[in-house]
Design an enzyme around this catalytic site. Structure first.
Site, mmCIF file in Angstrom:
data_model
loop_
_atom_site.group_PDB
_atom_site.id
_atom_site.type_symbol
_atom_site.label_atom_id
_atom_site.label_comp_id
_atom_site.label_asym_id
_atom_site.label_seq_id
_atom_site.Cartn_x
_atom_site.Cartn_y
_atom_site.Cartn_z
ATOM 1 N N ASP A 78 0.804 -1.217 0.000
ATOM 2 C CA ASP A 78 0.000 0.000 0.000
ATOM 3 C C ASP A 78 0.842 1.275 0.000
ATOM 4 O O ASP A 78 2.061 1.240 0.234
ATOM 5 C CB ASP A 78 -0.973 -0.001 1.193
ATOM 6 C CG ASP A 78 -0.363 -0.581 2.463
ATOM 7 O OD1 ASP A 78 0.872 -0.654 2.553
ATOM 8 O OD2 ASP A 78 -1.125 -0.963 3.361
ATOM 9 N N ASN A 133 -8.029 -4.085 14.070
ATOM 10 C CA ASN A 133 -9.407 -4.400 13.681
ATOM 11 C C ASN A 133 -9.453 -5.493 12.604
ATOM 12 O O ASN A 133 -10.490 -5.719 11.998
ATOM 13 C CB ASN A 133 -10.122 -3.143 13.176
ATOM 14 C CG ASN A 133 -9.436 -2.534 11.964
ATOM 15 O OD1 ASN A 133 -8.462 -3.089 11.463
ATOM 16 N ND2 ASN A 133 -9.939 -1.414 11.488
ATOM 17 N N HIS A 152 -7.569 -5.502 9.822
ATOM 18 C CA HIS A 152 -7.254 -5.077 8.455
ATOM 19 C C HIS A 152 -5.946 -5.701 7.979
ATOM 20 O O HIS A 152 -5.048 -5.984 8.771
ATOM 21 C CB HIS A 152 -7.265 -3.548 8.297
ATOM 22 C CG HIS A 152 -6.146 -2.819 8.951
ATOM 23 N ND1 HIS A 152 -6.345 -1.752 9.798
ATOM 24 C CD2 HIS A 152 -4.795 -2.970 8.873
ATOM 25 C CE1 HIS A 152 -5.179 -1.286 10.202
ATOM 26 N NE2 HIS A 152 -4.218 -2.008 9.656
ATOM 27 N N GLU A 201 -9.911 -2.414 5.121
ATOM 28 C CA GLU A 201 -10.511 -2.240 6.450
ATOM 29 C C GLU A 201 -11.776 -3.103 6.559
ATOM 30 O O GLU A 201 -12.275 -3.610 5.555
ATOM 31 C CB GLU A 201 -10.867 -0.754 6.648
ATOM 32 C CG GLU A 201 -9.673 0.194 6.640
ATOM 33 C CD GLU A 201 -8.784 0.068 7.874
ATOM 34 O OE1 GLU A 201 -9.176 -0.602 8.853
ATOM 35 O OE2 GLU A 201 -7.677 0.632 7.861
HETATM 36 C C1 F6R Z 1 1.230 -1.848 6.179
HETATM 37 C C2 F6R Z 1 -0.038 -2.521 6.241
HETATM 38 C C3 F6R Z 1 -0.880 -2.580 7.480
HETATM 39 C C4 F6R Z 1 -0.110 -3.075 8.716
HETATM 40 C C5 F6R Z 1 -1.031 -3.138 9.938
HETATM 41 C C6 F6R Z 1 -0.288 -3.546 11.172
HETATM 42 O O1 F6R Z 1 1.775 -1.920 4.877
HETATM 43 O O2 F6R Z 1 -0.422 -3.021 5.245
HETATM 44 O O3 F6R Z 1 -1.979 -3.403 7.229
HETATM 45 O O4 F6R Z 1 0.424 -4.338 8.454
HETATM 46 O O5 F6R Z 1 -1.614 -1.885 10.145
HETATM 47 O O6 F6R Z 1 0.581 -2.528 11.533
HETATM 48 P P1 F6R Z 1 1.657 -2.708 12.693
HETATM 49 O O7 F6R Z 1 2.659 -3.676 12.200
HETATM 50 O O8 F6R Z 1 2.250 -1.332 12.863
HETATM 51 O O9 F6R Z 1 0.921 -3.204 13.903
#
Ligand code: F6R
Length: 246
Positions: free
Chosen positions: A67, A136, A138, A143
């Site tokens: 992303d 959540n 995602h 989301e």
């Molecule tokens: C980042 C991404 C997000 C993260 C998720 C967990 O490229 O795709 O989905 O993997 O928000 O984030 P952390 O690792 O900071 O808990």
């Protein structure tokens, strides 16, 4: 699904790096699907260490990130391209042309997403997808409520994400309101998926995503349908999974 339980974040990172390394050794021109966020930082550090020791060669590896914020340039410290360069790419012998992140500067969303879908297809799809897990459920920027059948698309960021990010920008206008993300359809087509998670805060969502119903309300629950998922998580993150598995 295979579960690899580790003592702590450090060991989780080493285990995940081991799996990525094996992929690079077995298929030197493999396509790695990569994530940003705090969880993979230790994994990338470990890969860099093994590269520096001469154990890994990334010269033919191709990468496809999940992303990017719409509107942010690669030089912007908040962009995911910047994150990847800083945390991995500039420390290893990967060719930058072989690294792909959605183009945040392409403001035509349809074009940005279409181009990225082509990049994924032209590279023959993803061999190994590394995923972090949002609180959540995602994955990428998919989301809760995200449709399972989407490829790369543009998402509106939730107000809480916009507010949380605002501290990194001088004015509210500069804070990204949208992002491009690889969709669940693409993620689920990866040949192998490695999910990494650490800490007590992820315990609830791990239990819901992997042992709860498969539903768009918990995007990561779709991973239950994939036949080659490895969950690498520390004891704290696995503290709420069914008793017999602990
Ligand atoms: C980042 C991404 C997000 C993260 C998720 C967990 O490229 O795709 O989905 O993997 O928000 O984030 P952390 O690792 O900071 O808990």
């Amino acid at each position: 699904m295979k579960i690899i339980k580790t003592l702590d974040y450090y060991h989780m990172s080493r285990m995940a790096a081991n799996i990525l390394s094996a992929q690079v050794i077995i298929k030197p021109d493999c396509v790695l699907g990569l994530a940003t966020g705090s969880t993979p930082i230790g994994t990338y550090e470990q890969l860099i260490r093994w590269y520096e020791k001469g154990d890994l060669d990334f010269s033919q590896v191709r990468t496809i990130n999940l992303d990017e914020y719409k509107g942010l340039s690669p030089e912007n410290e908040q962009s995911y391209r910047y994150f990847m360069n800083e945390h991995l790419f500039k420390h290893i012998n990967i060719s930058l042309q072989n690294t792909h992140v959605p183009d945040g500067l392409e403001l035509d969303s349809a074009k940005a997403c279409d181009d990225y879908n082509h990049v994924i297809r032209d590279n023959g799809g993803i061999d190994l997808q590394l995923l972090g897990l949002g609180l959540n459920g995602h994955i990428g920027f998919n989301e809760p409520g995200a449709a399972f059948e989407k490829e790369t698309h543009c998402v509106d960021l939730t107000q809480s994400t916009i507010d949380a990010n605002s501290r990194f920008f001088e004015t509210m206008d500069q804070v990204p309101k949208q992002a491009y993300t690889v969709g669940i359809k693409t993620i689920i087509q990866a040949k192998k998926i490695v999910v990494i998670a650490t800490g007590k805060s992820k315990a609830d969502i791990i239990a819901r995503a992997f042992w709860g119903p498969i539903t768009p309300a918990v995007p990561a629950s779709v991973l239950q349908l994939h036949n080659d998922v490895v969950l690498v998580a520390d004891e704290a993150a696995l503290s709420k999974i069914p008793d017999e598995l602990r």
